[in-house]
Design a protein around this motif. Structure first.
Motif, mmCIF file in Angstrom:
data_model
loop_
_atom_site.group_PDB
_atom_site.id
_atom_site.type_symbol
_atom_site.label_atom_id
_atom_site.label_comp_id
_atom_site.label_asym_id
_atom_site.label_seq_id
_atom_site.Cartn_x
_atom_site.Cartn_y
_atom_site.Cartn_z
ATOM 1 N N ASN A 200 0.843 -1.198 0.000
ATOM 2 C CA ASN A 200 0.000 0.000 0.000
ATOM 3 C C ASN A 200 0.876 1.246 0.000
ATOM 4 O O ASN A 200 1.085 1.881 1.035
ATOM 5 C CB ASN A 200 -0.934 -0.011 1.214
ATOM 6 C CG ASN A 200 -1.844 -1.215 1.211
ATOM 7 O OD1 ASN A 200 -1.667 -2.146 1.979
ATOM 8 N ND2 ASN A 200 -2.821 -1.229 0.316
ATOM 9 N N THR A 201 1.403 1.570 -1.166
ATOM 10 C CA THR A 201 2.307 2.707 -1.297
ATOM 11 C C THR A 201 1.867 3.593 -2.456
ATOM 12 O O THR A 201 1.175 3.130 -3.376
ATOM 13 C CB THR A 201 3.756 2.255 -1.574
ATOM 14 O OG1 THR A 201 3.903 1.983 -2.982
ATOM 15 C CG2 THR A 201 4.119 1.011 -0.781
ATOM 16 N N ASP A 220 -7.896 5.428 -2.679
ATOM 17 C CA ASP A 220 -7.162 5.499 -1.421
ATOM 18 C C ASP A 220 -6.222 4.305 -1.364
ATOM 19 O O ASP A 220 -6.651 3.153 -1.510
ATOM 20 C CB ASP A 220 -8.154 5.462 -0.258
ATOM 21 C CG ASP A 220 -7.476 5.577 1.103
ATOM 22 O OD1 ASP A 220 -6.230 5.467 1.176
ATOM 23 O OD2 ASP A 220 -8.202 5.756 2.096
ATOM 24 N N ILE A 221 -4.929 4.551 -1.137
ATOM 25 C CA ILE A 221 -3.984 3.439 -1.156
ATOM 26 C C ILE A 221 -4.247 2.437 -0.045
ATOM 27 O O ILE A 221 -3.840 1.285 -0.132
ATOM 28 C CB ILE A 221 -2.522 3.937 -1.087
ATOM 29 C CG1 ILE A 221 -2.254 4.668 0.221
ATOM 30 C CG2 ILE A 221 -2.172 4.774 -2.284
ATOM 31 C CD1 ILE A 221 -0.777 4.983 0.439
ATOM 32 N N MET A 222 -4.950 2.846 1.028
ATOM 33 C CA MET A 222 -5.225 1.933 2.132
ATOM 34 C C MET A 222 -6.601 1.276 2.034
ATOM 35 O O MET A 222 -7.008 0.551 2.932
ATOM 36 C CB MET A 222 -5.115 2.666 3.466
ATOM 37 C CG MET A 222 -3.775 3.368 3.692
ATOM 38 S SD MET A 222 -2.327 2.307 3.457
ATOM 39 C CE MET A 222 -2.530 1.146 4.791
ATOM 40 N N ASP A 223 -7.319 1.495 0.945
ATOM 41 C CA ASP A 223 -8.675 0.971 0.801
ATOM 42 C C ASP A 223 -8.653 -0.485 0.353
ATOM 43 O O ASP A 223 -9.039 -0.831 -0.764
ATOM 44 C CB ASP A 223 -9.460 1.824 -0.193
ATOM 45 C CG ASP A 223 -10.891 1.337 -0.380
ATOM 46 O OD1 ASP A 223 -11.416 0.674 0.549
ATOM 47 O OD2 ASP A 223 -11.480 1.607 -1.444
ATOM 48 N N PRO A 516 14.247 -4.621 1.518
ATOM 49 C CA PRO A 516 12.931 -4.096 1.881
ATOM 50 C C PRO A 516 11.813 -4.913 1.228
ATOM 51 O O PRO A 516 11.842 -5.160 0.019
ATOM 52 C CB PRO A 516 12.963 -2.666 1.329
ATOM 53 C CG PRO A 516 14.396 -2.306 1.288
ATOM 54 C CD PRO A 516 15.102 -3.578 0.918
ATOM 55 N N MET A 517 10.877 -5.343 2.048
ATOM 56 C CA MET A 517 9.688 -6.063 1.586
ATOM 57 C C MET A 517 8.512 -5.431 2.308
ATOM 58 O O MET A 517 8.438 -5.501 3.537
ATOM 59 C CB MET A 517 9.798 -7.561 1.903
ATOM 60 C CG MET A 517 10.936 -8.252 1.182
ATOM 61 S SD MET A 517 11.148 -9.988 1.678
ATOM 62 C CE MET A 517 12.017 -9.782 3.236
ATOM 63 N N TRP A 518 7.623 -4.826 1.558
ATOM 64 C CA TRP A 518 6.575 -4.029 2.183
ATOM 65 C C TRP A 518 5.838 -4.831 3.260
ATOM 66 O O TRP A 518 5.491 -5.981 3.022
ATOM 67 C CB TRP A 518 5.559 -3.561 1.127
ATOM 68 C CG TRP A 518 4.680 -2.482 1.672
ATOM 69 C CD1 TRP A 518 4.909 -1.149 1.657
ATOM 70 C CD2 TRP A 518 3.424 -2.660 2.338
ATOM 71 N NE1 TRP A 518 3.879 -0.475 2.281
ATOM 72 C CE2 TRP A 518 2.953 -1.381 2.716
ATOM 73 C CE3 TRP A 518 2.650 -3.775 2.687
ATOM 74 C CZ2 TRP A 518 1.755 -1.183 3.391
ATOM 75 C CZ3 TRP A 518 1.469 -3.581 3.365
ATOM 76 C CH2 TRP A 518 1.027 -2.304 3.704
ATOM 77 N N PRO A 519 5.611 -4.201 4.430
ATOM 78 C CA PRO A 519 5.853 -2.805 4.797
ATOM 79 C C PRO A 519 7.190 -2.570 5.501
ATOM 80 O O PRO A 519 7.365 -1.523 6.132
ATOM 81 C CB PRO A 519 4.704 -2.530 5.755
ATOM 82 C CG PRO A 519 4.560 -3.822 6.506
ATOM 83 C CD PRO A 519 4.827 -4.906 5.488
ATOM 84 N N PHE A 520 8.103 -3.520 5.424
ATOM 85 C CA PHE A 520 9.322 -3.455 6.203
ATOM 86 C C PHE A 520 10.499 -2.990 5.350
ATOM 87 O O PHE A 520 10.495 -3.151 4.143
ATOM 88 C CB PHE A 520 9.634 -4.835 6.793
ATOM 89 C CG PHE A 520 8.461 -5.480 7.469
ATOM 90 C CD1 PHE A 520 7.882 -4.892 8.571
ATOM 91 C CD2 PHE A 520 7.924 -6.665 6.987
ATOM 92 C CE1 PHE A 520 6.794 -5.482 9.203
ATOM 93 C CE2 PHE A 520 6.839 -7.255 7.615
ATOM 94 C CZ PHE A 520 6.263 -6.666 8.718
ATOM 95 N N GLY A 521 11.526 -2.479 6.021
ATOM 96 C CA GLY A 521 12.776 -2.239 5.322
ATOM 97 C C GLY A 521 13.236 -0.801 5.307
ATOM 98 O O GLY A 521 12.454 0.125 5.504
ATOM 99 N N ASP A 522 14.517 -0.632 5.041
ATOM 100 C CA ASP A 522 15.158 0.684 5.046
ATOM 101 C C ASP A 522 15.834 0.919 3.705
ATOM 102 O O ASP A 522 16.122 -0.009 2.956
ATOM 103 C CB ASP A 522 16.186 0.755 6.178
ATOM 104 C CG ASP A 522 17.230 -0.343 6.074
ATOM 105 O OD1 ASP A 522 18.384 -0.031 5.754
ATOM 106 O OD2 ASP A 522 16.876 -1.532 6.288
#
Length: 574
Positions: A200-201, A220-223, A516-522
């Motif tokens: 969700n980006t 909405d990206i979170m929908d 990085p693998m959504w939602p994690f990572g830097d």
């Protein structure tokens, strides 16, 4: 063999005939569209197409090249086990999410909780249908699908909200977490959206879903509720059972849990978790030890799928594949990543019509062959060249080593008994080594072939240049070696193969090579993947997140973006 233009004309003619009936016209818009695969577009986007084929249903490449532009018909065969985490022992109705990995589903096998009052309007938890993972890390977290450990969508970490208490709904004894197990008992047809399509980006990960399939430019990206419902309305009308997407792990959006292809094997209650979190944001290193281990085990399970979803659990039907990258459409590039934001409504409708046309045709049972396995073709090319290219550019690689490597790669294509001016015949044999035996049957086959041979021709051209520098030149010196290395480095930059970024020489026991693998990572781990263990796994996730939905990122200072990525292929990932 028909040419691409002849096949295209034939396809349009047949489509026009089919559209004469109202029923046919209602099934597909392709008859009213002039969109057909283009060899020119395929050559222009060749390196990105090659990489999308190589990364399909693979966690590693789909995480690095996270903006997927392709849609595939995928069949999960009978006998595959899938998992679902929730707050109830009762099977859901759907649409709902199933995970391929147990550790992925376990994150959602939590008691249902009620959340503290939102700190601002519009900050109520959203989330996926029926997903109840427990409390969010912070009270204004937007998406409740992830129980840990990512921050709310706020504009500045300087305005970090303070955690508040949370409680179970209905009391401690009335709600628990459950892990459901399902298995397929018949082929389960799904639409696979490549890249990190469950991310969700605003970075383009949702383009194929929102722009192309939903024809919605302002979603909405979170929908996730609305997205799941609309995708299911669309694909079930095409005869499919759901959608495959990827985040930190692959998931299935199953539209109806009464689908005859899937069987519920039972639910197991999970231990009640204690939600006492030490102060400090996720990724700050102040999580308790148990949470860090849980995160690490999740990442380790996902990392096992870097090179494939495994064991024939999902099979691509290569006669039903569509990519925006091989059509004459206005794909734009941002930070080296493709976007569909520049396509017109008609172009989007044409692409959607084409995948619908192919899915309906394949689903009808009219054709049984699965076509050319293009991933197997590009796998052989990567396997032959990737490691040798990396060896040749090492600082310690000397003249004799490079001579041996390039000769071993090219001698097989050279006929020393023929007169071959400029090695043109040898270069053609090199470029077509893995494609000349193929029989092309679809419009897409011709476009993919143009892309693959563009890539192999670039490889062979560069290697013959290296050969000229260090083999044909008997007086080659250190300067010639450096020129040869630069040729190879330029080639690798153009190829952008995700295998080049794997941790070398590899990680130890109790470590994973982290990206990085959504939602994690830097961001640092995207530039240079690195080995992490249970104590370092979340390092940098909060203060240096790769994903834009957390903290808006400043525009690149080097002018990177727009169409520059096109010239570089996917080199932005190196």
């Amino acid at each position: 063999m028909l040419t691409l233009s002849q096949l295209a004309a034939l396809g349009l003619a047949v489509s026009s005939l089919c559209s004469a009936t109202p029923e046919a016209a209602g099934q597909s818009l392709i008859a009213n569209s002039t969109i057909v695969p283009s060899e020119a577009a395929a050559r222009k986007n060749a390196f990105a197409i090659f990489n999308s084929l190589h990364s399909a249903l693979r966690q590693w490449g789909s995480s690095l090249n996270h903006n997927g532009m392709s849609l595939f018909l995928v069949i999960i065969p009978p006998g595959v086990v899938l998992h679902h985490g929730t707050h109830s022992p009762i099977p859901p109705k759907g649409p709902e999410w199933l995970a391929f990995e147990i550790e992925h589903a376990e994150q959602f096998a939590r008691a249902r909780h009620k959340f503290p009052p939102p700190s601002s309007p519009g900050s109520e938890p959203g989330g996926r249908p029926g997903v109840s993972p427990g409390p969010p890390p912070f009270p204004n977290a937007k998406d409740e699908q992830h129980p840990f450990p990512f921050p709310p969508a706020i504009s500045s970490k300087d305005h970090l909200p303070h955690p508040k208490p949370w409680t179970k709904v209905g009391g401690e004894e009335e709600s628990h977490g459950y892990l459901h197990t399902y298995r397929t008992i018949a082929p389960l047809p799904l639409l696979y959206l490549d890249g990190t399509s469950a991310g969700n980006t605003p970075q383009g990960t949702l383009d194929t879903q929102d722009f192309l399939l939903r024809l919605n430019r302002t979603a909405d990206i979170m929908d996730e509720w609305g997205r799941a419902r609309e995708l299911c309305d669309l694909v079930t009308a095409w005869g499919l059972s759901g959608v495959i997407r990827m985040e930190a792990g692959f998931e299935v959006i199953l539209c109806d849990f009464k689908d005859p292809a899937i069987k519920f094997d039972g639910a197991r209650q999970r231990p009640d978790a204690k939600f006492e979190r030490p102060p400090g944001p996720p990724g700050s290193g102040r999580q308790d030890e148990g949470e860090q281990v849980r995160i690490f085990e999740y990442m380790r399970a996902v990392a096992r799928r870097y090179d494939g979803i495994g064991s024939g659990r999902a099979n691509i039907d290569w006669r039903a594949v569509v990519s925006a990258l091989w059509y004459d459409v206005d794909v734009v590039w941002e930070r080296g990543m493709p976007r569909l934001s520049g396509l017109t409504d008609e172009q989007l409708k044409g692409l959607r019509s084409r995948i619908e046309e192919l899915v309906r045709k394949r689903g009808s049972g009219a054709e049984t062959e699965s076509g050319i396995d293009w991933q197997a073709v590009v796998d052989m090319i990567v396997a032959r060249y990737a490691e040798r290219l990396q060896v040749m550019v090492q600082d310690e690689s000397l003249l004799q080593l490079i001579r041996v490597e390039v000769s071993s790669l090219l001698d097989t294509y050279i006929d020393y008994g023929e007169k071959d001016e400029g090695f043109s015949a040898a270069m053609a044999r090199c470029a077509k080594m893995y494609t000349s035996p193929l029989t092309l049957t679809t419009l897409e086959d011709h476009a993919i072939l143009a892309a693959v041979e563009t890539v192999t021709f670039a490889i062979c051209t560069a290697l013959f240049d290296v050969r000229k520098l260090v083999v044909e030149n008997e007086d080659a010196d250190e300067a010639a070696v450096e020129k040869a290395k630069q040729v190879v480095k330029n080639l690798m930059q153009k190829l952008g193969w995700t295998t080049f970024k794997k941790c070398t020489p590899g990680c130890g026991y109790g470590e994973v090579c982290f990206i990085p693998m959504w939602p994690f990572g830097d961001r640092d781990s995207y530039k240079k993947p690195n080995c992490r263990n249970a104590t370092t796994i979340t390092r940098g996730w909060w203060e240096n997140s790769y994903w834009d939905w957390m903290f808006p990122r400043k525009p690149p200072s080097d002018g990177e973006g727009s169409r520059k990525g096109l010239e570089r292929g996917n080199a932005g990932n190196l």
